[in-house]
Design a protein around this motif. Structure first.
Motif, PDB file in Angstrom:
ATOM      1  N   GLN A 230     -13.563  -2.132   0.956  1.00 36.41           N
ATOM      2  CA  GLN A 230     -12.609  -3.186   0.616  1.00 36.41           C
ATOM      3  C   GLN A 230     -11.184  -2.680   0.483  1.00 36.41           C
ATOM      4  O   GLN A 230     -10.261  -3.477   0.297  1.00 36.41           O
ATOM      5  CB  GLN A 230     -13.033  -3.849  -0.699  1.00 36.41           C
ATOM      6  N   PRO A 232      -7.600  -1.779   1.536  1.00 39.50           N
ATOM      7  CA  PRO A 232      -6.800  -2.240   2.685  1.00 39.50           C
ATOM      8  C   PRO A 232      -6.554  -1.108   3.687  1.00 39.50           C
ATOM      9  O   PRO A 232      -6.266   0.028   3.316  1.00 39.50           O
ATOM     10  CB  PRO A 232      -5.482  -2.695   2.035  1.00 39.50           C
ATOM     11  N   GLU A 233      -6.708  -1.455   4.967  1.00 42.98           N
ATOM     12  CA  GLU A 233      -6.414  -0.559   6.087  1.00 42.98           C
ATOM     13  C   GLU A 233      -7.269   0.712   6.071  1.00 42.98           C
ATOM     14  O   GLU A 233      -6.860   1.759   6.567  1.00 42.98           O
ATOM     15  CB  GLU A 233      -4.936  -0.170   6.101  1.00 42.98           C
ATOM     16  N   GLY A 270      -4.540   3.098   1.306  1.00 43.16           N
ATOM     17  CA  GLY A 270      -4.284   1.669   1.131  1.00 43.16           C
ATOM     18  C   GLY A 270      -4.234   1.223  -0.314  1.00 43.16           C
ATOM     19  O   GLY A 270      -3.748   0.114  -0.603  1.00 43.16           O
TER      20      GLY A 270
END
Length: 323
Positions: A230, A232-233, A270
């Motif tokens: 989960q 980000p990126e 992220g």
């Protein structure tokens, strides 16, 4: 309380300190958590006060935040002295009596606590071992240690992440933890990265703590893989490769420690939040800038025009010198 913890004989740990420290840490956790939630919300909420009250309000908020920060450091300092065994060198040139000597000793002790993980042995004190035996007190210590990672105090975050969190958590790593509890511990570290990851010292300490938790608990708790996915990126292919090396001990030994740490750090990029000075910075994008100097066009010259040696036709005219 700190002096009581330091001076109390071991035979009174169970009868006096445990019944006293358990409710105290639980009470301070509730109070500090409420105050830090209010402080964190101030950065997102926009006040509707008039300009006359704005200056007084800002001064009051700054005073309250400073007081909460000082109380938080005192509580974590008490927790560290009670539970974590440290190797602190004896300060030189300090006398045993006198008020000035006592203040100097306290100052030196405070600096040793904030110095970082080099001062901690990673072991519990005798009082810490006694507190861990009581499940309710132990869970309170774990909760306050991991919750403070996302409070807006970089110094407390670094000190707690480097000295307290893993020392307390490793006591139950081999036990049967609930999956939700494991996910909460790991998520708390990621929240700390989101809050303080822009500082290199905190970034390194929190990344190392997250890697310890993931490496030791991932083989038994697949929920950690879901938490990592989960981010980000995040590069899922790199995450899968890291998991494969982790789940097969024969291959993970072939990967160097520094390379493992760098790979894991890239997976957490992220989660790192922006610094306060960069959060509201407006990005400037200027495209197709005009040229600073206008280029002059070359003059068109006719090849048949007169040159230094005459016309072009004159070059092919026979002269007396050519004969």
């Amino acid at each position: 309380m700190k002096q009581l913890v330091v001076s109390c004989p071991p035979e009174y740990y169970d009868s006096m300190l445990c019944p006293l420290l358990g409710p105290l840490f639980n009470y301070m956790l509730q109070r500090l958590n409420q105050r830090w939630q209010i402080i964190n919300q101030r950065s997102t909420d926009s006040g509707e006060e008039d300009e006359a009250c704005e200056e007084n309000q800002v001064t009051q908020e700054m005073l309250e935040e400073q007081l909460v920060r000082l109380v938080t450091r005192e509580v974590l300092d008490l927790l560290t002295h009670a539970c974590i065994l440290k190797k602190v060198p004896e300060p030189a040139g300090i006398k045993e009596n006198g008020d000035g000597a006592e203040e100097e000793m306290m100052s030196t002790d405070s600096q040793a606590v904030t110095a970082g993980p080099a001062q901690a042995t990673g072991e519990l004190t005798e009082l810490g071992k006694c507190l861990v035996k009581h499940e309710e007190i132990y869970m309170t210590l774990l909760t306050i240690s991991f919750t403070c990672l996302s409070w807006k105090d970089t110094s407390n975050c670094h000190r707690t992440a480097s000295m307290v969190c893993w020392t307390l958590l490793r006591q139950v790593v081999s036990g049967n933890l609930l999956p939700d509890a494991v996910s909460w511990f790991f998520t708390s570290v990621l929240k700390g990265l989101q809050m303080h990851g822009q500082h290199e010292v905190c970034n390194s300490t929190l990344t190392q703590l997250a890697m310890f938790i993931y490496d030791n608990l991932r083989p038994r708790y697949v929920e950690l893989r879901a938490v990592m996915a989960q981010i980000p990126e995040v590069n899922l292919e790199t995450l899968n490769q890291y998991d494969q090396r982790l789940l097969h001990p024969n291959t993970i030994s072939k990967l160097g420690e520094k390379k493992r740490r760098d790979t894991f750090k890239k997976l957490l990029v992220g989660t790192v939040g922006k610094a306060l000075g960069q959060q509201f910075k407006k990005e400037v994008h200027i495209r197709n800038l005009p040229s600073l100097f206008k280029k002059s066009k070359p003059e068109k010259r006719d090849i048949l025009e007169t040159s230094e040696s005459g016309t072009l036709a004159a070059l092919f005219s026979p002269t007396q010198a050519d004969i």
